[in-house]
Design a protein around this motif. Structure first.
Motif, PDB file in Angstrom:
ATOM      1  N   ARG A  95       0.792  -1.428   0.400  1.00 50.51           N
ATOM      2  CA  ARG A  95       0.134   0.001   0.007  1.00 50.51           C
ATOM      3  C   ARG A  95       1.081   1.064  -0.028  1.00 50.51           C
ATOM      4  NH1 ARG A  95      -2.781   2.202   5.259  1.00 50.51           N
ATOM      5  NH2 ARG A  95      -0.620   3.332   5.362  1.00 50.51           N
ATOM      6  N   LEU A  96       0.861   2.058  -1.266  1.00 52.96           N
ATOM      7  CA  LEU A  96       1.433   2.484  -1.202  1.00 52.96           C
ATOM      8  C   LEU A  96       0.471   4.501  -0.929  1.00 52.96           C
ATOM      9  CD1 LEU A  96       3.632   2.352  -3.767  1.00 52.96           C
ATOM     10  CD2 LEU A  96       4.129   1.772  -1.912  1.00 52.96           C
ATOM     11  N   GLY A  97       1.190   4.935   0.627  1.00 52.79           N
ATOM     12  CA  GLY A  97      -0.371   5.939   0.303  1.00 52.79           C
ATOM     13  C   GLY A  97      -2.254   5.685   1.029  1.00 52.79           C
ATOM     14  N   ASP A  98      -2.711   6.198   0.707  1.00 55.07           N
ATOM     15  CA  ASP A  98      -4.158   6.241   1.923  1.00 55.07           C
ATOM     16  C   ASP A  98      -4.793   5.592   0.311  1.00 55.07           C
ATOM     17  OD1 ASP A  98      -3.277   6.705   4.054  1.00 55.07           O
ATOM     18  OD2 ASP A  98      -3.833   8.543   4.085  1.00 55.07           O
ATOM     19  N   LEU A 155     -11.497   1.305  -3.151  1.00 55.95           N
ATOM     20  CA  LEU A 155      -9.955   0.849  -2.186  1.00 55.95           C
ATOM     21  C   LEU A 155     -10.011   1.705  -1.291  1.00 55.95           C
ATOM     22  CD1 LEU A 155      -8.443   3.869  -5.575  1.00 55.95           C
ATOM     23  CD2 LEU A 155      -8.073   1.162  -4.560  1.00 55.95           C
ATOM     24  N   ASP A 156     -10.768   2.305  -0.532  1.00 53.39           N
ATOM     25  CA  ASP A 156     -10.547   2.688   0.883  1.00 53.39           C
ATOM     26  C   ASP A 156     -11.300   1.665   1.740  1.00 53.39           C
ATOM     27  OD1 ASP A 156     -10.684   4.528   3.284  1.00 53.39           O
ATOM     28  OD2 ASP A 156     -12.455   3.703   3.349  1.00 53.39           O
ATOM     29  N   ALA A 157     -11.760   0.581   1.732  1.00 55.24           N
ATOM     30  CA  ALA A 157     -11.922  -1.169   1.886  1.00 55.24           C
ATOM     31  C   ALA A 157     -10.888  -1.319   1.403  1.00 55.24           C
ATOM     32  CB  ALA A 157     -13.580  -1.887   1.076  1.00 55.24           C
ATOM     33  N   LEU A 158     -10.461  -1.541   0.606  1.00 57.48           N
ATOM     34  CA  LEU A 158      -9.190  -2.409   0.509  1.00 57.48           C
ATOM     35  C   LEU A 158      -8.495  -1.750   1.683  1.00 57.48           C
ATOM     36  CD1 LEU A 158      -9.110  -3.285  -3.258  1.00 57.48           C
ATOM     37  CD2 LEU A 158      -8.695  -4.704  -1.521  1.00 57.48           C
ATOM     38  N   THR A 189      -4.625  -3.753   4.897  1.00 58.58           N
ATOM     39  CA  THR A 189      -3.207  -3.335   4.995  1.00 58.58           C
ATOM     40  C   THR A 189      -2.802  -4.276   6.251  1.00 58.58           C
ATOM     41  OG1 THR A 189      -3.434  -1.281   4.824  1.00 58.58           O
ATOM     42  CG2 THR A 189      -2.228  -1.556   6.857  1.00 58.58           C
ATOM     43  N   GLN A 190      -1.648  -4.576   6.884  1.00 54.57           N
ATOM     44  CA  GLN A 190      -1.330  -5.135   7.512  1.00 54.57           C
ATOM     45  C   GLN A 190      -0.273  -4.726   8.382  1.00 54.57           C
ATOM     46  OE1 GLN A 190       1.483  -8.825   5.844  1.00 54.57           O
ATOM     47  NE2 GLN A 190       1.946  -9.725   8.111  1.00 54.57           N
ATOM     48  N   PRO A 191      -0.070  -4.026   9.671  1.00 58.49           N
ATOM     49  CA  PRO A 191       0.772  -3.318  10.589  1.00 58.49           C
ATOM     50  C   PRO A 191       2.063  -3.854  10.713  1.00 58.49           C
ATOM     51  CG  PRO A 191      -1.648  -2.925  10.701  1.00 58.49           C
ATOM     52  CD  PRO A 191      -1.224  -3.743  10.097  1.00 58.49           C
ATOM     53  N   THR A 192       3.470  -3.508  10.122  1.00 52.68           N
ATOM     54  CA  THR A 192       4.439  -4.206  10.756  1.00 52.68           C
ATOM     55  C   THR A 192       6.113  -3.529  11.244  1.00 52.68           C
ATOM     56  OG1 THR A 192       5.394  -4.600   8.755  1.00 52.68           O
ATOM     57  CG2 THR A 192       3.984  -6.057   8.680  1.00 52.68           C
ATOM     58  N   THR A 193       6.199  -3.939  12.091  1.00 57.61           N
ATOM     59  CA  THR A 193       7.888  -3.396  12.432  1.00 57.61           C
ATOM     60  C   THR A 193       8.580  -2.949  10.915  1.00 57.61           C
ATOM     61  OG1 THR A 193       9.330  -5.361  13.024  1.00 57.61           O
ATOM     62  CG2 THR A 193       7.479  -4.197  14.871  1.00 57.61           C
ATOM     63  N   PHE A 194       9.475  -1.778  11.240  1.00 53.96           N
ATOM     64  CA  PHE A 194      10.735  -2.064   9.930  1.00 53.96           C
ATOM     65  C   PHE A 194      10.901  -2.848   9.927  1.00 53.96           C
ATOM     66  CE2 PHE A 194      14.475  -0.327   8.703  1.00 53.96           C
ATOM     67  CZ  PHE A 194      14.393   0.986   7.070  1.00 53.96           C
ATOM     68  N   GLU A 195      12.011  -3.675  10.622  1.00 54.44           N
ATOM     69  CA  GLU A 195      12.646  -4.972  10.423  1.00 54.44           C
ATOM     70  C   GLU A 195      11.375  -5.679  10.028  1.00 54.44           C
ATOM     71  OE1 GLU A 195      12.349  -3.269  13.199  1.00 54.44           O
ATOM     72  OE2 GLU A 195      14.118  -2.424  13.649  1.00 54.44           O
ATOM     73  N   THR A 196      11.147  -6.111   9.941  1.00 54.57           N
ATOM     74  CA  THR A 196      10.244  -7.284   9.357  1.00 54.57           C
ATOM     75  C   THR A 196       9.430  -6.807   8.306  1.00 54.57           C
ATOM     76  OG1 THR A 196       8.980  -7.964  11.116  1.00 54.57           O
ATOM     77  CG2 THR A 196       7.696  -8.326   8.821  1.00 54.57           C
ATOM     78  N   GLN A 207       3.098   0.277   3.553  1.00 56.42           N
ATOM     79  CA  GLN A 207       2.948  -1.138   4.088  1.00 56.42           C
ATOM     80  C   GLN A 207       2.438  -2.212   3.285  1.00 56.42           C
ATOM     81  OE1 GLN A 207       2.505  -1.328   7.337  1.00 56.42           O
ATOM     82  NE2 GLN A 207       2.675   1.211   8.322  1.00 56.42           N
ATOM     83  N   LEU A 208       2.946  -3.473   4.213  1.00 61.63           N
ATOM     84  CA  LEU A 208       2.170  -4.598   3.291  1.00 61.63           C
ATOM     85  C   LEU A 208       1.058  -4.302   3.379  1.00 61.63           C
ATOM     86  CD1 LEU A 208       5.211  -6.689   4.417  1.00 61.63           C
ATOM     87  CD2 LEU A 208       5.168  -5.759   2.842  1.00 61.63           C
ATOM     88  N   LEU A 209       0.553  -5.413   2.505  1.00 64.21           N
ATOM     89  CA  LEU A 209      -1.054  -5.920   2.551  1.00 64.21           C
ATOM     90  C   LEU A 209      -0.869  -6.953   2.932  1.00 64.21           C
ATOM     91  CD1 LEU A 209      -2.397  -4.501  -0.999  1.00 64.21           C
ATOM     92  CD2 LEU A 209      -2.701  -2.897   1.741  1.00 64.21           C
ATOM     93  N   ARG A 210      -2.388  -8.025   3.875  1.00 62.67           N
ATOM     94  CA  ARG A 210      -2.062  -8.496   3.954  1.00 62.67           C
ATOM     95  C   ARG A 210      -2.140  -9.657   3.133  1.00 62.67           C
ATOM     96  NH1 ARG A 210      -5.500  -7.200   7.875  1.00 62.67           N
ATOM     97  NH2 ARG A 210      -3.629  -7.671   9.445  1.00 62.67           N
ATOM     98  N   ARG A 211      -2.396 -10.902   2.806  1.00 65.52           N
ATOM     99  CA  ARG A 211      -2.092 -12.069   2.277  1.00 65.52           C
ATOM    100  C   ARG A 211      -3.725 -12.914   2.030  1.00 65.52           C
ATOM    101  NH1 ARG A 211       2.766 -13.539  -1.737  1.00 65.52           N
ATOM    102  NH2 ARG A 211       4.141 -11.191  -1.675  1.00 65.52           N
ATOM    103  N   SER A 212      -4.965 -12.749   0.967  1.00 62.93           N
ATOM    104  CA  SER A 212      -5.779 -13.351   1.652  1.00 62.93           C
ATOM    105  C   SER A 212      -6.417 -13.315   0.527  1.00 62.93           C
ATOM    106  CB  SER A 212      -7.034 -12.706   2.731  1.00 62.93           C
ATOM    107  OG  SER A 212      -7.051 -11.714   2.556  1.00 62.93           O
ATOM    108  N   ASP A 213      -7.653 -14.650   0.436  1.00 57.28           N
ATOM    109  CA  ASP A 213      -8.279 -15.233  -0.726  1.00 57.28           C
ATOM    110  C   ASP A 213      -9.607 -13.735  -0.447  1.00 57.28           C
ATOM    111  OD1 ASP A 213      -6.762 -17.727  -1.074  1.00 57.28           O
ATOM    112  OD2 ASP A 213      -8.859 -18.105  -0.051  1.00 57.28           O
ATOM    113  N   ARG A 214      -9.408 -12.871   0.076  1.00 58.39           N
ATOM    114  CA  ARG A 214     -10.267 -12.459   0.252  1.00 58.39           C
ATOM    115  C   ARG A 214      -9.993 -10.763  -0.674  1.00 58.39           C
ATOM    116  NH1 ARG A 214     -13.358  -8.357   4.826  1.00 58.39           N
ATOM    117  NH2 ARG A 214     -14.109  -6.624   4.160  1.00 58.39           N
TER     118      ARG A 214
END
Length: 1856
Positions: free
Chosen positions: A1340-1343, A1758-1761, A1766-1773, A1541-1548
């Protein structure tokens, strides 16, 4: 049965009865015992054998009771009680004697004794109850005497009713002297008369035949003469001196507690009538036949007619006869209320009760008719009631047949009643022959003889002469006639049948009882029609008296007041009218009956309705009955003409009457309703059309079309065989009863109420004449429809449904109650269209010809033929005659009536227009619709006085509309052409010239409103003569201050706007000068300039909203034509400026319409830039200024449509201008910067007025306000436009696509490439395999932006290129960006230096500077010239002293000019340093470079250098190149960390990504385009067209560009290549929208399924554009659909013009740039139609409360996606997942468990998504290639790859 003892008692009692030694009381006691054991016959025999003993017992007991009642010694109550008991016993025996010995009494047995007894019983001093019982006993004795009754007995009969004058008493005389007729009754009643001697039985019974009394009848009395008298009478031998009797005293005076009736006359008259009816069956004659009883009653009735009838009914006319009816029409007369009116009312009700053969509702069949009052305790004891209460009393005590009579017996518990002894009463019960007194009386009244029938009818006539205070009796007789006429009876009245009874009597035979019950249909056909017709004629004539009667001017005290009497008369008249109406609708009448009914209706209408209408309708009878009378008269007239030939004299009287009564408004209304129905008849039978009242667009053609869902079909009404008197008019009784099967035995046939549904059924079956009508007629409608009833009321739909469900309905609420409803709607009167339409009948002589030839052969009766019912000629004649029935409308003196009449003529003309519009070529189009019938009236109305001003205006409107209807327009063939006649056209143009140039503003308004809009498109001969007149009139209208609805400001602007489209050469034609009554011509070549000035003034100052919108659209169309034709127009910028000023209107609806018009000009941006420099910038600035002004309030629902339209205008103009125009400096900023600032202000909702450059010039002549808002619906759903989101989208589009116009690759702004493309392991769709792919990462690059990085093997370039020592990696990175503007795809590859090339070529030493003393000598200014722009710079060809970046920028600017924005990229910008500082800095840099080179040249030789050879290849990961690109883009930086941010990988996630990719990022429209050729009117004809005319094809070519549906990747509008949508379709796309046109001629039409599929595609479109070359107007219902919210119809006109009509549904807001009835040029029609279609589509969507626009739906997803995945992670992850999207342990685990995963999750995956491969390496699906166009990767090469290393993990890693 009896015991032995009882027989012994009877024998003992018999002996004791005959024992003269016993006292009379004992003998009476034993007589009772004997009668208790005898039946009727035994009792009669016993009385006949012992009549002497029985009468002695009777007389002795009577005298004993009389003596006991007159004793004074004992107390009164004891005497009274004992005397009453004795008197009751004597009276019981008296009744038995009278009933059992009639033959003996008839011989005058005991005449004198019985006369004395009845004289005592009937004494006026006795109690009323005793006298009432005595009257019944006397009637038994009187009918037993019969014709042997002496005058004295007749005199007693005539005096039974007290209070009548002496003239009713028969005269009596002495044998020696004549006694005058006025002898006092009281003086003579106690004297002994010679008649007593003459009629003595002893005298008559002598054996000596020489002893007799000769009686002669003389005019003065009865004279008796004795001859040879030798016998002794009463033991007195002197016959001249008989024994004198004592005075007769009251026998039983009324007791003190007995309540006397006040009106003795009425009371005893009721007793008399009831006794006459009930006593006839009590007498036990030896001949117990029905005829004997009838003769007895006939005797009583004859005596009644002699003595009572002349007094009770003084107006009784014995000459009136049913068989020779007196049909003299009644005249106006006053009703005088005499003293005996109550008795007359009683007589009328008594006769009506027995003549009424009512249906039994319950109870015994042999019940007796009840009297008006019952005896005993039931007798009324109240005082004399007032007329009002007596009226109510009469209503409650009316004679009703069918209930047992209580008149012959009193209540046993009443001490004051005279009740026969129980034993005597029970002795005779059940022993008589079963004779019904009801039948006896009924047969005498109705079938004994014609004289009795005439008596009955004449008595009933008296009811119509009664005062209306006794309206109950009148209603009773009306109910009787009603049931007779409707045959709503249990038995047919005998006098309505064949005269079989009279025939039997005339032959001397004993008549049998007439038939009692209704027979079958064949029997009904044998009924004597003459008598039925006579009854109808007699009733309709006699009942007319209730209309012409008026109350006496001097009312008796206590009588009803005038208002109450008027209400009663009105109610009575309505009941009579209901029967008239029933006769008209259901009774088969002959010519005489029809003629009599017409005469009666003419008479009562002329007498009831005065020449001067009353001021208050409630004050007169005519005011109440006017609507009912007029409708009854008119409809009866039409029905009569359908069945019989009406004389010319009657027609003349009818028309004279209507002409004389035209001042009655109700006449105009009813005439209009009748004409409405006749017009439907005309359409049905002459033009073969079915008109529906609910349709205003010409429905009823029988074609398929969209209709609302039909309700469930109701049960069909039960079909009943028609009877004479209850049939549909136009159907003979023969046809009716032969057509219907017989009903089952015992079933009754109730009459159904006539339906109030005159509407024609579209599917009505036309039955042949020989077929039954009820079997062929279809139900007319599934829902109840309105028809004009007399009182303008309609039945409720619930009532109609009950009627239909039951199948039968009684014609009246209570058909036998005598209190029928007086509501006119209970007898609906209508012209039956469906039943008469196809069932034409002929008389017997013409039946063979008519039936054999069919329904269309024959001549109607109205034309002298024999065919009855509707025929085309009959419909036409009656329609024409009824149209002129009111005479010349201009002769009406009442201005209101004149206005009302012409108003209906306008409506009639509209109906004729509907008929004309629905005529087809296959039908009878040669029969022209008669539009010109009213033209003469309209032209004559111009000369009327000013008092008829309102009617004159309507007449002018009618003239304009009828003339426009006649002019079919250009292109009509000769067979269908209805061009106005030349004489009519001359008069029409003359009227227009006088009206338009006159001083009467109202005339000008009417002509401008109804003639101006269509005047130019009709193109009548010589129409150019009046152009100046219409311009002058339009100017007058627009210059006026009248803003009311009657001021046609919009029509004036419409005409002026259409005039601008006319060819310039027409302006040189001669035109009439606008002066009244002058005919001077002049040419006006500058007329258009004058009109343009007027239109511009309208745009600036007009106060009416609709007119201002029309002016703006006209001005925009003129500008569009000038731009399309490239005509030089110096004033065009000022016109555009005027339109831009209108964007600042305070009324946002007008501003929105203007914005739609301005948006059309965006199509001509290139020509504006070419011809009018600076105008586009002005337009953009004005739009920006308007947006800045409303930016803070753009969230309001009223502002949203305007803001959205302005944003679209801004995007289109900016996108078409390109950066070259937008980046031109304007002061300190560019136009593009202003655009972005305004868009930013709209996005933020801030006030943009303070933006620099937004100041606009102020025009004092421009008024932003309006005074009249007439722009359609005031309430619309809340707008769903998200203005801020629209601004954000347009801002992004401008950033991405500015300078790309026209758009490339099919105008696609969104890529079709997805993550799985070019990856063999991921399958062909976006499936679950992507989730485990190690070379794919979702971020996700921006909102509002989603990014997908995919690392792929490098794709071979399609073409070779130079490799100047550079190479690309064998891996490339694909970046997919999804945002509000769509989806973008970028392929990136790292650019490397090739080390192998470097090792094979010897290194070239760098040249060293010769000196380092003077750095300025080696500055950039002294360097060689730059490289060519098309040459790729590298280390070989680049100058050594110039930076390589300049060459690269020049190369990029040359190969990709879209990024250069019109300037050189390598051009040095302005230096930020001070003058000279830059040169010093350059010199320093060159010196530093030289120092470095010097160091390199003199470094130590023993220093080891770094190895320069490629030692080996390191293993690279599958996401190595993508990781590098992500890092180089700065995603890992701290500034971007919060947005990435990374996106949570799922079938949805995959499902939502697929859904997002399917959505459109631009506005989409689909518009239906239909071609109508000449003569095409049906749906199949229109949809079968495979091509159109050249003009139509040119229009399509200009409308959009053609695309092949097979390869089209843009918006397809539901069409698919190779399917039913055809091969190609017009398609257009801009920066903000996509549109596909569903062209009917492009779709296949080779089969019914193809036409059906075409209909579905076209019908689902919201906007329809129709190109019609037919001369009749296109109807919206031609294509059945529930959509088609906006219909734009184009009619080609000569000279390159188009007439345009725009119709929209009521809830759709107004839009531009087309307006109703405008004329436009062909050159600009495509742009205008395209803009109007898109604007109309937006207006339709604005009415949908839940509609989501494309950008709003995409932004929401887009807003719903972003929110949900969105998968919040630390910088290292985050860094770890960027380096390795799928962890290695997870990847290997996935590889190991791929098969198990497939097995365990297959079900769930298959239910949710398309399941793909589970791993990166194991994929069996076919390889999917990205759907991208062929692209050039550049002139780079890659090292050769080994075929053994196909996987990305084996790719070599290169140093940069």
């Amino acid at each position: 049965m009896f015991t032995k003892k009882s027989h012994q008692d009877v024998k003992k009692s018999t002996v004791k009865i005959q024992d003269s030694k016993k006292d009379s009381t004992t003998r009476l006691k034993h007589l009772k015992i004997v009668l208790e054991h005898f039946d009727s016959d035994e009792a009669k025999n016993y009385f006949e054998n012992n009549f002497s003993h029985v009468y002695f017992i009777l007389y002795d007991n009577f005298i004993l009771a009389e003596n006991n009642l007159r004793q004074r010694e004992l107390p009164f109550h004891l005497v009274h009680k004992a005397g009453r008991e004795e008197l009751e016993g004597a009276l019981s025996l008296l009744e038995k004697v009278l009933c059992l010995l009639p033959e003996l009494i008839g011989k005058r047995w005991q005449l004198h004794s019985l006369t004395r007894i009845f004289s005592k019983l009937l004494h006026s001093g006795n109690s009323q109850k005793l006298r009432a019982e005595s009257i019944r006993y006397f009637l038994l004795w009187y009918q037993a005497l019969g014709d042997n009754a002496p005058p004295e007995v007749n005199r007693i009969f005539a005096s039974l009713v007290p209070g009548l004058p002496d003239s009713c008493l028969p005269p009596i005389g002495s044998p020696f002297k004549t006694k005058s007729q006025d002898t006092n009754v009281s003086n003579d009643i106690g004297e002994f008369k010679m008649e007593d001697i003459m009629q003595h039985p002893n005298f008559n019974a002598t054996l000596d035949t020489t002893k007799k009394v000769v009686v002669e009848q003389t005019p003065v009395g009865i004279m008796g003469k004795l001859a040879n008298v030798s016998a002794s009478i009463f033991h007195d031998t002197n016959a001249l001196n008989p024994v004198q009797s004592v005075d007769i005293q009251p026998l039983l005076p009324a007791s003190a507690n007995e309540r006397l009736v006040d009106n003795e006359t009425k009371y005893f008259f009721e007793i008399l009538l009831d006794g006459m009816a009930t006593s006839v069956t009590k007498i036990q004659w030896k001949d117990r036949s029905h005829a004997k009883s009838m003769r007895s009653f006939a005797f009583l009735l004859e005596k009644f007619k002699i003595y009572y009838l002349p007094i009770i009914c003084p107006q009784f006319n014995h000459k009136n006869s049913l068989y020779k009816p007196n049909l003299e029409l009644p005249v106006q007369h006053n009703i005088l209320e005499d003293d005996y009116v109550l008795c007359r009312v009683t007589l009328i009700k008594w006769v009506a009760s027995y003549a009424h053969f009512m249906k039994k509702t319950g109870g015994s069949e042999g019940g007796q008719p009840s009297s008006m009052t019952s005896t005993g305790s039931q007798l009324p004891h109240s005082g004399t009631p007032t007329p009002a209460t007596s009226l109510h009393h009469e209503e409650e005590t009316s004679f009703t047949v069918g209930h047992p009579s209580d008149s012959s017996r009193a209540s046993s518990h009443d001490s004051a009643s005279i009740t026969p002894h129980q034993s005597l009463e029970s002795a005779g019960s059940g022993n008589y022959e079963e004779l019904s007194s009801e039948q006896v009386v009924r047969d005498v009244l109705c079938c004994w003889s014609r004289e009795h029938v005439d008596f009955t009818i004449e008595v009933l006539r008296q009811a119509f002469l009664l005062p209306f205070s006794h309206a109950a009796a009148i209603r009773r007789v009306i109910a009787l006639y009603k049931d007779w006429i409707q045959m709503n009876v249990a038995e047919i009245p005998p006098f309505l049948m064949e005269s079989i009874y009279e025939h039997a009597l005339s032959h001397g035979s004993e008549p049998l009882a007439p038939p009692r019950r209704l027979r079958n249909d064949s029997y009904l056909g044998a009924i004597g029609r003459d008598n039925i017709m006579n009854v109808l004629q007699v009733f309709m004539t006699q009942a007319a008296n209730v209309f012409v009667a008026s109350a006496s001017p001097v009312a008796p005290p206590g009588a009803l007041g005038p208002p109450q009497l008027l209400d009663e008369q009105t109610d009575t008249c309505k009941r009579v009218l209901n029967i008239y109406r029933y006769m008209v609708m259901h009774v088969a009448m002959d010519a005489g009956s029809w003629e009599q009914l017409l005469l009666v209706l003419l008479q009562i209408t002329s007498l009831v309705l005065t020449k001067v209408p009353p001021k208050r309708k409630q004050d007169t009878l005519g005011g109440f009955l006017a609507p009912a009378l007029f409708q009854t008269l008119i409809v009866t007239w039409i029905k009569a003409n359908l069945n019989v030939a009406v004389k010319q004299e009657l027609w003349q009287n009818f028309m004279e009457l209507l002409t004389r009564l035209t001042h009655w408004e109700d006449l105009i209304k009813e005439w209009a309703k009748t004409m409405e129905t006749l017009t439907r008849v005309l359409a049905r039978h002459v033009y073969s059309l079915e008109l529906s009242e609910a349709s205003a667009a010409g429905e009823g053609r029988g074609r398929g079309r969209r209709v609302p869902p039909a309700p469930a079909p109701r049960p069909a009404p039960l079909r009943r065989p028609a009877r004479p008197g209850a049939r549909t008019p136009g159907k003979s009784p023969r046809t009716s009863h032969e057509s219907h099967p017989r009903k089952e035995a015992g079933s009754r046939r109730p009459l159904a109420r006539c339906r109030s549904d005159p509407h024609l059924s579209r599917n009505a079956a036309h039955a042949q004449p020989q077929q039954p009508a009820e079997e062929t007629k279809e139900p007319t409608s599934n829902k109840p429809r309105r028809w004009y009833s007399l009182d303008s009321l309609r039945q409720s739909s619930q009532q109609e449904e009950r009627d239909s469900a039951s199948g039968s309905r009684s014609p009246s609420p209570a058909p036998s109650s005598g209190v029928e409803s007086s509501s006119i709607k209970d007898s609906p009167l209508q012209i039956d269209l469906a039943s008469d339409g196809g069932n034409v009948e002929w008389s017997e002589s013409d039946a063979g010809v008519g039936v054999g030839a069919g329904a269309g052969v024959g001549v109607g009766v109205v034309l002298g033929g024999a065919a009855r019912g509707w025929l085309p000629d009959v419909a036409c004649v009656l329609w024409r005659r009824m149209l002129a029935a009111l005479g010349d409308p201009n002769a009406l003196r009442d201005p209101h009536a004149h206005h009302h009449l012409f108003n209906y003529l306008v409506h009639l003309n509209a109906t004729l227009v509907k008929i004309s519009a629905n005529q087809t070529l296959n039908g009878n189009t040669e029969i022209h619709v008669p539009f010109n019938l009213v033209a003469g009236w309209c032209l004559e109305a111009e000369a009327l006085a000013s008092s008829h001003r309102a009617g004159k205006l309507v007449a002018l409107r009618l003239l304009c509309e009828s003339t426009a209807a006649q002019a079919q327009g250009p292109g009509a063939p000769s067979s269908c052409s209805g061009r106005p006649h030349l004489a009519h056209l001359n008069l029409y143009l003359r009227a227009l010239h006088h009206g338009l140039t006159g001083e009467d503003r109202s005339v000008v308004d009417v002509l401008v409103e109804h003639a101006a809009p269509r005047y130019l498109s009709l193109a009548l001969e010589g129409h150019s003569l009046l152009l100046l007149d219409f311009v002058h009139a339009s100017t007058v209208v627009l210059n006026s201050s009248d803003m009311g609805p009657s001021c046609p400001r919009t029509a004036a602007v419409t005409f002026l706007g259409s005039l601008l489209a006319l060819p310039d050469g027409l302006m040189n034609a001669p035109m009439l000068q606008p002066y009244p009554h002058q005919y001077n011509t002049v040419s006006c070549p500058d007329l258009k300039e004058h009109v343009l000035n007027i239109v511009v003034r309208v745009c600036r100052r007009e106060g009416a909203g609709a007119a201002r919108c029309a002016g703006a659209c006209a001005l925009a169309a003129h500008c569009a034509h000038a731009l399309a034709a490239r005509d030089p127009c110096p004033r065009l910028p000022s016109y555009v400026t005027c339109l831009l000023q209108m964007l600042m209107m305070k009324n946002k609806t007008i501003a929105k319409v203007v914005s739609d018009a301005v948006l059309v000009l965006a199509d001509y941006t290139d020509r504006i830039l070419e011809l009018y420099p600076g105008l586009v910038e002005k337009i953009i600035k004005w739009i920006c200024a308007c947006l800045a002004q409303i930016s803070s309030s753009s969230g309001r629902d009223s502002v949203k449509p305007l803001a959205g339209s302005l944003l679209l205008c801004l995007a289109e103009f900016a996108g078409r201008c390109g950066p070259a125009t937008l980046l031109q400096p304007d002061g300190d900023q560019t136009l593009l910067l202003i655009i972005f600032k305004v868009l930013y202000a709209v996005m933020k909702g801030t006030n943009g007025s303070d933006i620099e450059g937004m100041s606009l010039p102020v025009d004092e002549d421009f008024d932003p306000n309006i005074q009249l808002d007439n722009l359609g619906p005031k309430t619309t759903p809340a707008s769903t436009i998200d203005v801020k989101l629209w601004a954000q989208t347009i801002c992004s589009q401008l950033v991405l696509y500015l300078g790309h116009w026209p758009l490339w690759s099919g105008c696609q702004t969104s890529s079709s490439v997805c993550e799985q493309h070019d990856s063999p392991a991921l399958g062909s769709e976006l499936s679950a395999a992507v989730l485990g792919a190690p070379h794919v990462q979702l971020l996700r690059l921006g909102d509002t932006t989603l990014a997908s990085f995919v690392e792929l093997p490098a794709i071979d370039p399609p073409c070779g290129g130079t490799t100047p020592g550079l190479m690309t990696s064998d891996r490339q990175v694909r970046v997919l960006l999804r945002d509000i503007c769509g989806k973008a795809c970028w392929d990136a590859s790292a650019l490397y230096y090739d080390p192998s090339i470097g090792s094979s070529e010897p290194p070239e030493p760098l040249p060293l500077p010769t000196t380092i003393d003077s750095p300025r000598d080696t500055t950039l200014s002294s360097l060689p010239p730059p490289l060519p722009a098309d040459l790729l710079p590298d280390y070989k060809n680049s100058p050594p002293d110039k930076h390589q970046l300049d060459h690269v920028l020049a190369y990029i600017g040359h190969t990709s000019p879209e990024v250069s924005c019109g300037r050189r990229l390598d051009e040095a910008g302005a230096s930020p340093l001070a003058p000279g500082a830059e040169d010093e800095l350059v010199c320093a840099l060159v010196a530093h470079r030289n120092a470095e080179r010097h160091y390199l040249a003199h470094r130590d030789s023993d220093e080891e250098s770094e190895p320069s050879e490629w030692n080996g290849r390191e293993a690279a990961g599958p996401f190595e190149q993508s990781r590098v690109l992500v890092a180089q883009l700065g995603t890992l930086s701290a500034a971007r960390r919060a947005h990435a941010q990374l996106l949570r990988r799922s079938d949805r996630l995959l499902r939502e990504l697929r859904n997002l990719d399917q959505q459109r990022c631009r506005e989409t429209h689909k518009v239906a385009v239909i071609y109508v050729g000449k003569g095409q009117e049906t749906r199949n004809e229109i949809l079968s067209n495979r091509c159109g005319s050249p003009a139509y094809e040119a229009f399509l070519a200009a409308l959009a560009w053609e695309v092949e549906l097979e390869s089209h990747v843009g918006f397809a509008g539901g069409l698919r290549g190779g399917g039913g949508g055809g091969v190609s379709a017009p398609y257009v796309a801009t920066l903000t929208l996509e549109a596909l046109f569903h062209v009917a001629t492009r779709m296949p039409a080779d089969s019914p399924d193809a036409i059906l599929n075409k209909t579905r595609h076209l019908g689902n479109d919201e906007v329809h554009v129709v190109w019609s070359e037919h001369w009749r107007p296109y109807k919206r219902d031609t294509l059945p659909t529930q959509f088609c919210d906006v219909l734009i119809v184009l009619y080609p006109l000569p000279g390159g013009l188009l007439r345009c009509t725009v119709s929209r549904k009521p809830d759709v807001a107004v839009f531009g740039p087309l307006w109703e009835e405008c004329i436009i040029r062909v050159s600009c029609c495509a742009a205008l139609v395209r803009g109007a279609a898109f604007a109309g589509g937006r207006a339709v969507r604005a009415t949908m409360p839940l509609y989501q626009h494309a950008c709003s739906e995409r932004a929401r997803d887009l807003d719903a996606l972003v929110t949900n995945h969105t998968q919040p992670t630390t910088f290292e992850t985050f860094v770890t997942r960027i380096r390795e999207p799928v962890p290695s342990h997870a990847h290997h685990a996935q590889l190991a468990s791929s098969h198990s995963t497939d097995q365990t999750s297959a079900r769930l995956a298959n239910a949710l998504i398309d399941h793909g491969a589970s791993s990166w390496g194991s994929c069996t699906e076919p390889h999917s290639v990205s759907p991208r166009p062929t692209k050039r990767l550049g002139p780079f090469k890659r090292p050769p790859q080994s075929a053994a290393t196909p996987q990305p993990s084996s790719a070599p890693r290169h140093n940069r």
